[in-house]
Design a protein around this motif. Structure first.
Motif, mmCIF file in Angstrom:
data_model
loop_
_atom_site.group_PDB
_atom_site.id
_atom_site.type_symbol
_atom_site.label_atom_id
_atom_site.label_comp_id
_atom_site.label_asym_id
_atom_site.label_seq_id
_atom_site.Cartn_x
_atom_site.Cartn_y
_atom_site.Cartn_z
ATOM 1 N N SER A 293 -90.775 59.441 16.463
ATOM 2 C CA SER A 293 -90.948 60.061 15.136
ATOM 3 C C SER A 293 -89.631 60.586 14.576
ATOM 4 O O SER A 293 -89.500 60.788 13.358
ATOM 5 N N ASP A 294 -88.649 60.820 15.467
ATOM 6 C CA ASP A 294 -87.358 61.369 15.027
ATOM 7 C C ASP A 294 -86.305 60.290 14.777
ATOM 8 O O ASP A 294 -85.160 60.617 14.454
ATOM 9 N N PHE A 295 -86.685 59.019 14.928
ATOM 10 C CA PHE A 295 -85.698 57.943 14.818
ATOM 11 C C PHE A 295 -85.089 57.890 13.425
ATOM 12 O O PHE A 295 -85.783 57.993 12.415
ATOM 13 N N VAL A 296 -83.767 57.687 13.383
ATOM 14 C CA VAL A 296 -83.035 57.589 12.122
ATOM 15 C C VAL A 296 -82.382 56.209 12.021
ATOM 16 O O VAL A 296 -81.675 55.783 12.944
ATOM 17 N N TYR A 297 -82.642 55.522 10.918
ATOM 18 C CA TYR A 297 -81.960 54.249 10.657
ATOM 19 C C TYR A 297 -80.531 54.561 10.219
ATOM 20 O O TYR A 297 -80.295 54.991 9.086
ATOM 21 N N VAL A 298 -79.602 54.344 11.123
ATOM 22 C CA VAL A 298 -78.233 54.808 10.866
ATOM 23 C C VAL A 298 -77.364 53.765 10.174
ATOM 24 O O VAL A 298 -76.220 54.036 9.838
ATOM 25 N N LEU A 299 -77.897 52.571 9.970
ATOM 26 C CA LEU A 299 -77.110 51.503 9.361
ATOM 27 C C LEU A 299 -77.671 51.130 7.994
ATOM 28 O O LEU A 299 -78.878 50.968 7.834
ATOM 29 N N ASP A 300 -76.781 50.987 7.030
ATOM 30 C CA ASP A 300 -77.151 50.484 5.709
ATOM 31 C C ASP A 300 -76.758 49.008 5.668
ATOM 32 O O ASP A 300 -75.581 48.661 5.596
ATOM 33 N N TYR A 301 -77.770 48.147 5.705
ATOM 34 C CA TYR A 301 -77.496 46.715 5.788
ATOM 35 C C TYR A 301 -77.262 46.060 4.429
ATOM 36 O O TYR A 301 -76.900 44.877 4.375
ATOM 37 N N GLN A 302 -77.502 46.790 3.353
ATOM 38 C CA GLN A 302 -77.502 46.135 2.043
ATOM 39 C C GLN A 302 -76.179 45.448 1.675
ATOM 40 O O GLN A 302 -76.193 44.321 1.183
ATOM 41 N N PRO A 303 -75.006 46.078 1.909
ATOM 42 C CA PRO A 303 -73.767 45.361 1.589
ATOM 43 C C PRO A 303 -73.608 44.074 2.406
ATOM 44 O O PRO A 303 -73.208 43.034 1.873
ATOM 45 N N MET A 304 -73.934 44.138 3.685
ATOM 46 C CA MET A 304 -73.816 42.964 4.555
ATOM 47 C C MET A 304 -74.837 41.893 4.152
ATOM 48 O O MET A 304 -74.511 40.695 4.079
ATOM 49 N N ALA A 305 -76.060 42.326 3.874
ATOM 50 C CA ALA A 305 -77.103 41.380 3.468
ATOM 51 C C ALA A 305 -76.746 40.715 2.143
ATOM 52 O O ALA A 305 -76.943 39.502 1.967
ATOM 53 N N ALA A 306 -76.227 41.504 1.203
ATOM 54 C CA ALA A 306 -75.832 40.938 -0.087
ATOM 55 C C ALA A 306 -74.734 39.893 0.089
ATOM 56 O O ALA A 306 -74.728 38.859 -0.592
ATOM 57 N N LYS A 307 -73.823 40.160 1.001
ATOM 58 C CA LYS A 307 -72.721 39.222 1.219
ATOM 59 C C LYS A 307 -73.205 37.909 1.832
ATOM 60 O O LYS A 307 -72.789 36.822 1.404
ATOM 61 N N ILE A 308 -74.102 37.969 2.795
ATOM 62 C CA ILE A 308 -74.554 36.710 3.393
ATOM 63 C C ILE A 308 -75.445 35.935 2.423
ATOM 64 O O ILE A 308 -75.443 34.694 2.429
ATOM 65 N N MET A 309 -76.195 36.637 1.566
ATOM 66 C CA MET A 309 -76.958 35.920 0.546
ATOM 67 C C MET A 309 -76.023 35.243 -0.453
ATOM 68 O O MET A 309 -76.285 34.123 -0.912
ATOM 69 N N GLU A 310 -74.920 35.925 -0.785
ATOM 70 C CA GLU A 310 -73.920 35.321 -1.660
ATOM 71 C C GLU A 310 -73.303 34.091 -1.003
ATOM 72 O O GLU A 310 -73.054 33.069 -1.669
ATOM 73 N N MET A 311 -73.061 34.169 0.303
ATOM 74 C CA MET A 311 -72.485 33.025 1.023
ATOM 75 C C MET A 311 -73.412 31.810 0.967
ATOM 76 O O MET A 311 -72.977 30.680 0.705
ATOM 77 N N VAL A 312 -74.698 32.036 1.206
ATOM 78 C CA VAL A 312 -75.651 30.920 1.205
ATOM 79 C C VAL A 312 -75.757 30.331 -0.199
ATOM 80 O O VAL A 312 -75.773 29.104 -0.367
ATOM 81 N N LYS A 313 -75.844 31.188 -1.215
ATOM 82 C CA LYS A 313 -75.920 30.688 -2.595
ATOM 83 C C LYS A 313 -74.673 29.898 -2.957
ATOM 84 O O LYS A 313 -74.751 28.829 -3.594
ATOM 85 N N THR A 314 -73.506 30.401 -2.555
ATOM 86 C CA THR A 314 -72.254 29.711 -2.855
ATOM 87 C C THR A 314 -72.214 28.350 -2.168
ATOM 88 O O THR A 314 -71.747 27.363 -2.755
ATOM 89 N N CYS A 315 -72.721 28.286 -0.945
ATOM 90 C CA CYS A 315 -72.790 27.006 -0.235
ATOM 91 C C CYS A 315 -73.623 25.992 -1.010
ATOM 92 O O CYS A 315 -73.217 24.834 -1.188
ATOM 93 N N LEU A 316 -74.781 26.421 -1.467
ATOM 94 C CA LEU A 316 -75.656 25.508 -2.190
ATOM 95 C C LEU A 316 -75.035 25.079 -3.518
ATOM 96 O O LEU A 316 -75.130 23.915 -3.914
ATOM 97 N N ASP A 317 -74.373 26.022 -4.194
ATOM 98 C CA ASP A 317 -73.678 25.670 -5.438
ATOM 99 C C ASP A 317 -72.569 24.661 -5.176
ATOM 100 O O ASP A 317 -72.387 23.697 -5.934
ATOM 101 N N ALA A 318 -71.817 24.872 -4.096
ATOM 102 C CA ALA A 318 -70.731 23.953 -3.747
ATOM 103 C C ALA A 318 -71.266 22.582 -3.380
ATOM 104 O O ALA A 318 -70.636 21.553 -3.668
#
Length: 223
Positions: free
Chosen positions: A115-140
């Motif tokens: 019950s005391d567990f804390v999510y200490v990592l914010d994944y959003q910047p990393m997740a946004a970057k890998i989604m950008e990578m996949v989209k860029t691959c498909l565009d290329a």
């Protein structure tokens, strides 16, 4: 219709198929990255049970490649295209598999955390970057743009740095939350999964460069 025209119609259909697969994979990845923030258990289970759609499309693309190879025996650039599509097809399917792994990690943490567990990592910047990578691959891939594909290598460096920082954060936090050490390890493994998606996108970029330029390129950090 001449054999030449028929061949190029099949090539165009193959390109459409692999882009359709890419769109499916993008959707799975977007949904998986969203649950990193929401910890939505129901959505996690939906992602895990919908993986068959990607698997089915991946098989269809591979079968189409093998059919074209057998019937037309392509050479030069056409052969490079088939080889590149076979490899890209596999990498896209692996990205979808990793999206499923992300969903599994979220469920594992939800089931095991205190019950005391804390999510200490914010994944959003990393997740946004890998989604950008996949989209860029498909565009290329659609535009057959080798210069655009090369941008993936720089993005991958950012993802690797984010993974390294996640590791340091988790190691420090285990001392503060020893009862949730297993959950913290799973938090790091989420970062590792995201980094592996970056690796897969880098592999796709390498195949696009091979397709366009006929040059075999390997990034400095291959999986």
């Amino acid at each position: 219709m001449s054999k030449h025209m028929f061949f190029h119609r099949e090539i165009d259909q193959l390109k459409d198929m692999v882009i359709t697969l890419g769109t499916l994979v993008e959707d799975r990845l977007r949904r998986a990255c969203a649950i990193l923030e929401t910890q939505d258990e129901e959505e996690s289970r939906k992602i895990m049970t919908s993986d068959w759609e990607v698997d089915d499309m991946e098989i269809r693309v591979e079968e189409e490649c093998l059919k074209i190879l057998a019937l037309h025996q392509p050479v030069a650039r056409d052969l490079r295209l088939i080889v590149a599509v076979i490899k890209i097809n596999s990498e896209l399917e692996r990205i979808a598999d990793i999206a499923v792994n992300l969903a599994k990690r979220i469920l594992t943490i939800s089931e095991k955390k205190t019950s005391d567990f804390v999510y200490v990592l914010d994944y959003q910047p990393m997740a946004a970057k890998i989604m950008e990578m996949v989209k860029t691959c498909l565009d290329a891939l659609v535009t057959e743009d080798a210069a655009l594909a090369r941008q993936i290598f720089l993005m991958d460096d950012e993802v690797n740095r984010a993974r390294d920082q996640a590791y340091k954060t988790v190691i420090e936090e285990i001392g503060r939350q020893p009862a949730d050490a297993a959950c913290l390890v799973n938090l790091y493994l989420i970062a590792r999964h995201l980094e592996r998606i970056g690796d897969r996108a880098t592999n796709i970029a390498e195949e696009i460069i091979y397709l366009v330029e006929g040059e075999i390129v390997r990034s400095s950090e291959d999986p």
